[in-house]
Design a protein around this motif. Structure first.
Motif, PDB file in Angstrom:
ATOM      1  N   VAL A  73       5.265  -4.257   3.896  1.00 29.09           N
ATOM      2  CA  VAL A  73       4.236  -4.976   4.653  1.00 29.09           C
ATOM      3  C   VAL A  73       3.494  -4.019   5.583  1.00 29.09           C
ATOM      4  CG1 VAL A  73       3.795  -6.807   6.327  1.00 29.09           C
ATOM      5  CG2 VAL A  73       5.463  -7.171   4.496  1.00 29.09           C
ATOM      6  N   LEU A  74       4.225  -3.161   6.285  1.00 30.61           N
ATOM      7  CA  LEU A  74       3.580  -2.199   7.181  1.00 30.61           C
ATOM      8  C   LEU A  74       2.629  -1.276   6.427  1.00 30.61           C
ATOM      9  CD1 LEU A  74       6.543  -1.164   9.498  1.00 30.61           C
ATOM     10  CD2 LEU A  74       4.492  -2.423  10.178  1.00 30.61           C
ATOM     11  N   ALA A  75       3.051  -0.820   5.257  1.00 24.06           N
ATOM     12  CA  ALA A  75       2.198   0.064   4.466  1.00 24.06           C
ATOM     13  C   ALA A  75       0.916  -0.642   4.050  1.00 24.06           C
ATOM     14  CB  ALA A  75       2.956   0.568   3.244  1.00 24.06           C
ATOM     15  N   SER A  76       1.024  -1.910   3.685  1.00 30.77           N
ATOM     16  CA  SER A  76      -0.164  -2.653   3.277  1.00 30.77           C
ATOM     17  C   SER A  76      -1.094  -2.909   4.457  1.00 30.77           C
ATOM     18  CB  SER A  76       0.247  -3.980   2.632  1.00 30.77           C
ATOM     19  OG  SER A  76       0.915  -3.747   1.406  1.00 30.77           O
ATOM     20  N   ILE A  77      -0.536  -3.194   5.634  1.00 29.60           N
ATOM     21  CA  ILE A  77      -1.362  -3.385   6.825  1.00 29.60           C
ATOM     22  C   ILE A  77      -2.096  -2.099   7.173  1.00 29.60           C
ATOM     23  CG2 ILE A  77      -1.239  -3.730   9.323  1.00 29.60           C
ATOM     24  CD1 ILE A  77       0.928  -5.837   8.761  1.00 29.60           C
ATOM     25  N   ALA A  78      -1.417  -0.961   7.057  1.00 28.51           N
ATOM     26  CA  ALA A  78      -2.030   0.321   7.397  1.00 28.51           C
ATOM     27  C   ALA A  78      -3.217   0.642   6.497  1.00 28.51           C
ATOM     28  CB  ALA A  78      -0.991   1.428   7.307  1.00 28.51           C
ATOM     29  N   ALA A  79      -3.232   0.070   5.292  1.00 28.92           N
ATOM     30  CA  ALA A  79      -4.310   0.353   4.338  1.00 28.92           C
ATOM     31  C   ALA A  79      -5.485  -0.602   4.477  1.00 28.92           C
ATOM     32  CB  ALA A  79      -3.749   0.291   2.919  1.00 28.92           C
TER      33      ALA A  79
ATOM     34  N   TYR B  35      10.616 -12.076  -1.592  1.00 32.72           N
ATOM     35  CA  TYR B  35      11.651 -11.171  -2.103  1.00 32.72           C
ATOM     36  C   TYR B  35      11.219 -10.400  -3.338  1.00 32.72           C
ATOM     37  CZ  TYR B  35      13.722 -14.145   1.279  1.00 32.72           C
ATOM     38  OH  TYR B  35      13.930 -14.833   2.439  1.00 32.72           O
ATOM     39  N   ALA B  36       9.947 -10.559  -3.745  1.00 36.49           N
ATOM     40  CA  ALA B  36       9.344  -9.655  -4.725  1.00 36.49           C
ATOM     41  C   ALA B  36       8.838  -8.469  -3.917  1.00 36.49           C
ATOM     42  CB  ALA B  36       8.220 -10.352  -5.482  1.00 36.49           C
ATOM     43  N   VAL B  37       9.713  -7.530  -3.659  1.00 38.61           N
ATOM     44  CA  VAL B  37       9.488  -6.536  -2.616  1.00 38.61           C
ATOM     45  C   VAL B  37       8.235  -5.701  -2.880  1.00 38.61           C
ATOM     46  CG1 VAL B  37      10.479  -4.535  -1.437  1.00 38.61           C
ATOM     47  CG2 VAL B  37      11.924  -6.490  -2.011  1.00 38.61           C
ATOM     48  N   ALA B  38       7.985  -5.338  -4.122  1.00 36.54           N
ATOM     49  CA  ALA B  38       6.836  -4.493  -4.420  1.00 36.54           C
ATOM     50  C   ALA B  38       5.511  -5.184  -4.118  1.00 36.54           C
ATOM     51  CB  ALA B  38       6.876  -4.051  -5.884  1.00 36.54           C
ATOM     52  N   ASP B  39       5.506  -6.512  -4.109  1.00 34.33           N
ATOM     53  CA  ASP B  39       4.271  -7.276  -3.917  1.00 34.33           C
ATOM     54  C   ASP B  39       4.168  -7.929  -2.546  1.00 34.33           C
ATOM     55  OD1 ASP B  39       3.115  -7.253  -6.776  1.00 34.33           O
ATOM     56  OD2 ASP B  39       5.182  -7.903  -7.091  1.00 34.33           O
ATOM     57  N   ILE B  40       5.213  -7.869  -1.740  1.00 27.27           N
ATOM     58  CA  ILE B  40       5.221  -8.632  -0.498  1.00 27.27           C
ATOM     59  C   ILE B  40       4.106  -8.180   0.447  1.00 27.27           C
ATOM     60  CG2 ILE B  40       6.975  -7.150   0.579  1.00 27.27           C
ATOM     61  CD1 ILE B  40       8.024  -9.612   2.031  1.00 27.27           C
ATOM     62  N   GLY B  41       3.849  -6.886   0.524  1.00 27.65           N
ATOM     63  CA  GLY B  41       2.815  -6.410   1.422  1.00 27.65           C
ATOM     64  C   GLY B  41       1.433  -6.912   1.042  1.00 27.65           C
ATOM     65  N   THR B  42       1.129  -6.854  -0.249  1.00 33.77           N
ATOM     66  CA  THR B  42      -0.161  -7.353  -0.729  1.00 33.77           C
ATOM     67  C   THR B  42      -0.324  -8.825  -0.409  1.00 33.77           C
ATOM     68  OG1 THR B  42      -0.269  -5.727  -2.515  1.00 33.77           O
ATOM     69  CG2 THR B  42      -1.555  -7.746  -2.799  1.00 33.77           C
ATOM     70  N   ASN B  43       0.707  -9.609  -0.646  1.00 34.22           N
ATOM     71  CA  ASN B  43       0.594 -11.049  -0.456  1.00 34.22           C
ATOM     72  C   ASN B  43       0.479 -11.428   1.017  1.00 34.22           C
ATOM     73  OD1 ASN B  43       0.720 -11.354  -3.228  1.00 34.22           O
ATOM     74  ND2 ASN B  43       2.939 -11.659  -3.248  1.00 34.22           N
ATOM     75  N   VAL B  44       1.236 -10.766   1.870  1.00 33.18           N
ATOM     76  CA  VAL B  44       1.129 -11.034   3.310  1.00 33.18           C
ATOM     77  C   VAL B  44      -0.259 -10.655   3.821  1.00 33.18           C
ATOM     78  CG1 VAL B  44       1.937 -10.293   5.588  1.00 33.18           C
ATOM     79  CG2 VAL B  44       3.585 -10.888   3.809  1.00 33.18           C
ATOM     80  N   VAL B  45      -0.716  -9.466   3.479  1.00 35.72           N
ATOM     81  CA  VAL B  45      -2.031  -9.019   3.940  1.00 35.72           C
ATOM     82  C   VAL B  45      -3.135  -9.926   3.406  1.00 35.72           C
ATOM     83  CG1 VAL B  45      -3.731  -7.172   3.647  1.00 35.72           C
ATOM     84  CG2 VAL B  45      -1.422  -6.637   4.436  1.00 35.72           C
ATOM     85  N   ASN B  46      -2.982 -10.429   2.193  1.00 33.68           N
ATOM     86  CA  ASN B  46      -3.991 -11.340   1.663  1.00 33.68           C
ATOM     87  C   ASN B  46      -4.097 -12.612   2.505  1.00 33.68           C
ATOM     88  OD1 ASN B  46      -4.716  -9.588  -0.330  1.00 33.68           O
ATOM     89  ND2 ASN B  46      -3.814 -10.738  -2.022  1.00 33.68           N
ATOM     90  N   VAL B  47      -2.961 -13.140   2.971  1.00 36.32           N
ATOM     91  CA  VAL B  47      -3.022 -14.316   3.856  1.00 36.32           C
ATOM     92  C   VAL B  47      -3.738 -13.959   5.144  1.00 36.32           C
ATOM     93  CG1 VAL B  47      -1.667 -15.958   5.207  1.00 36.32           C
ATOM     94  CG2 VAL B  47      -0.917 -15.353   2.901  1.00 36.32           C
ATOM     95  N   LEU B  48      -3.366 -12.853   5.761  1.00 38.62           N
ATOM     96  CA  LEU B  48      -3.940 -12.470   7.041  1.00 38.62           C
ATOM     97  C   LEU B  48      -5.429 -12.171   6.924  1.00 38.62           C
ATOM     98  CD1 LEU B  48      -1.087 -10.181   8.426  1.00 38.62           C
ATOM     99  CD2 LEU B  48      -1.356 -12.654   8.678  1.00 38.62           C
ATOM    100  N   ARG B  49      -5.823 -11.484   5.865  1.00 35.49           N
ATOM    101  CA  ARG B  49      -7.238 -11.196   5.663  1.00 35.49           C
ATOM    102  C   ARG B  49      -8.030 -12.467   5.374  1.00 35.49           C
ATOM    103  NH1 ARG B  49      -8.215  -6.054   1.897  1.00 35.49           N
ATOM    104  NH2 ARG B  49     -10.297  -6.288   2.807  1.00 35.49           N
ATOM    105  N   GLY B  50      -7.432 -13.387   4.633  1.00 40.45           N
ATOM    106  CA  GLY B  50      -8.092 -14.660   4.407  1.00 40.45           C
ATOM    107  C   GLY B  50      -8.305 -15.402   5.711  1.00 40.45           C
TER     108      GLY B  50
END
Length: 363
Positions: free
Chosen positions: A56-62, A344-359
């Motif tokens: 999640v942190l890595a996705s937020i940083a991007a 718990y789909a760890v590889a995708d969790i960052g993308t999905n969290v950031v998508n909610v926040l960006r939305g």
């Protein structure tokens, strides 16, 4: 039922535009790293792991989302506003009691006070305490668990304080998660109920009515139980049908609150295989109830285990569906605290969290 509540003055209601959302995070989360949980008759590696936060942190940083800040320290008082003092004391001392037996591996319960046993007297021995204060065997206690869970609560409280101080929104990147933890019990990877602690903090700092929207795949049984007899906190949850899904023993549609809380609990259980259109329709129902409640702010228990590839869940949301969830929550026009729960789909969790926040932010 929303008609029971007279909407309070919308003094906290904000426009959709505003400052960039801050993320609150503590590296102490990594001190809790259980080796195994008991699942379907065997010990398996824990689904809830530190790498979830790192993705999640890595996705937020991007992204263009705001800075990541550390939490403040709030001490014990906000915890015991929600949890029983003896339970908080248990969490704090459990590892010392366990290791005093000469044990070096994770502490896990093996006996529980089920229907034909007494459930009103906490045992003195740690083996009994582990069962007394838990609902399942997915809550290993390690040497770093208390530090991690208390830091997780501080993350949620810092996010709540940001909003009390005037922020439109904040993201509390909590780990361990919290929504399965009741006033006096841990369970489902959860030890302290971060969303409930944040909601109570808002109540204690001037918000007359608070809504909690739980979009995690699993029902937030702990959050429901904490506020079930109260009219000042509305709990609305959409989740896997408990007839076939954890936590099994709470989350049914006929659970609407009790006493003063009658009508202020909304459960929207959904079938395995739920598609995005059906999910978003249920979300709209929950949001309509929140709007009618007259909330001064909304805490979102943000689980993204509704994802189609989540290993322990059975909904069919794709990554492209999550911005829509964020945008519909933003349409409430309320101060909003996102509190991290499952996924718990760890590889995708960052993308999905950031998508909610960006939305939510309109991006």
């Amino acid at each position: 039922m929303a008609s029971r509540a007279t909407p309070s003055p919308a003094t906290h209601r904000l426009p959709h535009s505003g400052t960039t959302m801050l993320t609150v995070h503590s590296p102490d989360h990594a001190l809790h790293h259980g080796a195994a949980e008991f699942y379907r008759g065997r010990l398996v590696p824990c689904f809830e792991m530190p790498s979830r936060v790192e993705h999640v942190l890595a996705s937020i940083a991007a992204t263009e989302l705001g800075a990541v800040i550390p939490p403040e320290s709030f001490g014990r008082e906000p915890l015991v506003r929600v949890h029983a003092p003896d339970y908080v004391a248990f969490l704090e001392s459990a590892w010392a009691e366990w290791s005093a037996l000469g044990e070096t591996g994770d502490a896990l319960p093996y006996v529980w006070p089920a229907r034909d046993l007494r459930g009103d007297v906490p045992p003195a021995h740690i083996d009994g305490k582990l069962g007394f204060y838990s609902i399942d065997a997915a809550v290993p206690i390690t040497a770093g668990t208390w530090t991690a869970v208390s830091a997780s609560a501080d993350v949620a409280l810092t996010g709540a304080k940001l909003i009390v101080d005037g922020a439109r929104s904040a993201f509390a990147l909590c780990r361990p998660p919290g929504h399965h933890a009741g006033a006096r019990a841990m369970g489902g990877f959860c030890y302290l109920n971060n969303a409930a602690i944040a909601a109570q903090y808002w109540r204690d700092h001037g918000m007359a009515r608070v809504a909690i929207l739980d979009v995690d795949y699993h029902h937030g049984n702990g959050t429901q139980a904490i506020f079930y007899d109260r009219a000042d906190v509305l709990f609305a949850s959409l989740h896997g049908d408990p007839q076939v899904e954890y936590p099994f023993f709470l989350g049914y549609a006929d659970e609407t609150g009790t006493g003063a809380g009658e009508g202020f609990n909304l459960n929207l259980p959904l079938a395995w295989g739920t598609e995005p259109a059906e999910y978003l329709s249920a979300l709209d129902t929950a949001l309509e109830r929140i709007a009618g409640f007259g909330a001064d702010g909304v805490v979102v228990s943000l689980g993204v285990d509704t994802f189609e590839h989540d290993p322990i869940s059975h909904f069919k949301l794709a990554s492209a569906d999550y911005p829509t969830i964020g945008a519909r929550i933003a349409a409430l026009g309320l101060p909003t605290l996102f509190v991290m729960e499952g996924g718990y789909a760890v590889a995708d969790i960052g993308t999905n969290v950031v998508n909610v926040l960006r939305g939510f932010e309109g991006g």
